[in-house]
Design a protein around this motif. Structure first.
Motif, PDB file in Angstrom:
ATOM      1  N   MET A  33     160.727 139.557  94.151  1.00 24.53           N
ATOM      2  CA  MET A  33     161.641 139.540  93.013  1.00 24.53           C
ATOM      3  C   MET A  33     162.939 140.293  93.252  1.00 24.53           C
ATOM      4  O   MET A  33     163.914 140.102  92.527  1.00 24.53           O
ATOM      5  CB  MET A  33     160.959 140.102  91.766  1.00 24.53           C
ATOM      6  CG  MET A  33     160.112 139.079  91.032  1.00 24.53           C
ATOM      7  SD  MET A  33     159.470 139.721  89.472  1.00 24.53           S
ATOM      8  CE  MET A  33     160.960 139.960  88.523  1.00 24.53           C
ATOM      9  N   ASN A  34     162.974 141.135  94.270  1.00 26.87           N
ATOM     10  CA  ASN A  34     164.176 141.931  94.514  1.00 26.87           C
ATOM     11  C   ASN A  34     165.403 141.084  94.815  1.00 26.87           C
ATOM     12  O   ASN A  34     166.531 141.507  94.546  1.00 26.87           O
ATOM     13  CB  ASN A  34     163.931 142.912  95.663  1.00 26.87           C
ATOM     14  CG  ASN A  34     162.941 143.996  95.291  1.00 26.87           C
ATOM     15  OD1 ASN A  34     162.985 144.535  94.195  1.00 26.87           O
ATOM     16  ND2 ASN A  34     162.027 144.310  96.199  1.00 26.87           N
ATOM     17  N   VAL A  35     165.196 139.895  95.398  1.00 29.56           N
ATOM     18  CA  VAL A  35     166.340 139.038  95.731  1.00 29.56           C
ATOM     19  C   VAL A  35     166.681 138.077  94.589  1.00 29.56           C
ATOM     20  O   VAL A  35     167.623 137.306  94.707  1.00 29.56           O
ATOM     21  CB  VAL A  35     166.048 138.226  97.012  1.00 29.56           C
ATOM     22  CG1 VAL A  35     165.883 139.147  98.207  1.00 29.56           C
ATOM     23  CG2 VAL A  35     164.819 137.343  96.847  1.00 29.56           C
ATOM     24  N   MET A  36     165.906 138.131  93.503  1.00 32.30           N
ATOM     25  CA  MET A  36     166.131 137.200  92.396  1.00 32.30           C
ATOM     26  C   MET A  36     166.640 137.897  91.135  1.00 32.30           C
ATOM     27  O   MET A  36     166.760 137.276  90.087  1.00 32.30           O
ATOM     28  CB  MET A  36     164.819 136.471  92.055  1.00 32.30           C
ATOM     29  CG  MET A  36     164.175 135.772  93.236  1.00 32.30           C
ATOM     30  SD  MET A  36     162.767 134.733  92.769  1.00 32.30           S
ATOM     31  CE  MET A  36     161.645 135.941  92.087  1.00 32.30           C
ATOM     32  N   ILE A  37     166.925 139.191  91.248  1.00 31.48           N
ATOM     33  CA  ILE A  37     167.259 139.972  90.061  1.00 31.48           C
ATOM     34  C   ILE A  37     168.458 139.392  89.312  1.00 31.48           C
ATOM     35  O   ILE A  37     168.411 139.198  88.085  1.00 31.48           O
ATOM     36  CB  ILE A  37     167.519 141.442  90.442  1.00 31.48           C
ATOM     37  CG1 ILE A  37     166.217 142.103  90.907  1.00 31.48           C
ATOM     38  CG2 ILE A  37     168.100 142.213  89.260  1.00 31.48           C
ATOM     39  CD1 ILE A  37     166.396 143.534  91.390  1.00 31.48           C
TER      40      ILE A  37
END
Length: 222
Positions: free
Chosen positions: A40-44
């Motif tokens: 999820m860190n790249v989709m924030i």
């Protein structure tokens, strides 16, 4: 009969083909949980824009997932004694899968927190302890057990490293929601593969949760 004797009496060495069938769902389970921790860190920014919320709100969802998972990991491990290792494994996969579907369909931050932080966090805490307990029970000798643990932990490392990469590719090519659908598909595959797993020990519904911990036990307690 002591617990150690019961474990020794029920252990069966896993052959090459049987070991592969057992390791596949266990390694995939560790992979997908590690994947979720970094994915999820790249989709924030995409999530915050799509759900009309703030970056901080999405970061709260990520943090809550980690907190729920960490807080429930020890109770999840104890639950395997009372309800059975395979039962907890499949239950955890099911709860996790429901969380991925809720997250993929989330209309707002609240549903995302419910799906990702709560359901996926609880599911992870239920399914990860049985992964290592089942590997320990099915691989009784040190060499095969070390190999099994190596495969499972390597899958976890690959999942953590691949989370940002695969998550970023899916988000760029399709959408962030498709990244959760990807997780749901992997969960469905693991549930299908887990049919070959058997639980070497029967559950013990009378087993206490031992809330106080071993440090509070009287001297000589076994």
């Amino acid at each position: 009969m002591t617990e150690d004797a019961a474990v020794s009496g029920h252990r069966r060495p896993a052959g090459a083909s049987a070991g592969s069938r057992l390791l596949a769902p266990l390694a995939l389970a560790q992979f997908i949980c590690s994947f979720a921790g970094s994915n999820m860190n790249v989709m924030i920014h995409d999530i915050s824009h799509d759900l009309d919320t703030s970056v901080q709100g999405v970061q709260v969802a990520i943090t809550l997932f980690l907190l729920v998972m960490a807080a429930l990991m020890i109770p999840g491990g104890k639950a395997t004694d009372r309800f059975g290792r395979k039962r907890c494994f499949v239950a955890g996969l099911t709860v996790y899968g429901i969380g991925t579907i809720l997250s993929a369909a989330a209309p707002g931050l609240g549903v995302l927190i419910l799906g990702n932080s709560i359901f996926q966090g609880v599911g992870t805490a239920l399914l990860i302890p049985p992964v290592y307990i089942l590997a320990t029970l099915h691989f009784p000798d040190l060499t095969s057990r070390a190999r099994a643990f190596g495969v499972i932990m390597a899958a976890g490392g690959v999942g953590a490293a691949a989370g940002p990469l695969i998550g970023g590719l899916i988000t760029s090519a399709i959408s962030w929601r498709a990244a959760f659908v990807f997780q749901a598909l992997i969960i469905a595959l693991i549930i299908a593969l887990s049919r070959t797993i058997d639980d070497p020990l029967p559950p013990d519904p009378t087993r206490a949760f031992d809330v106080r911990g071993p440090s509070c036990r009287p001297a000589g307690w076994s």
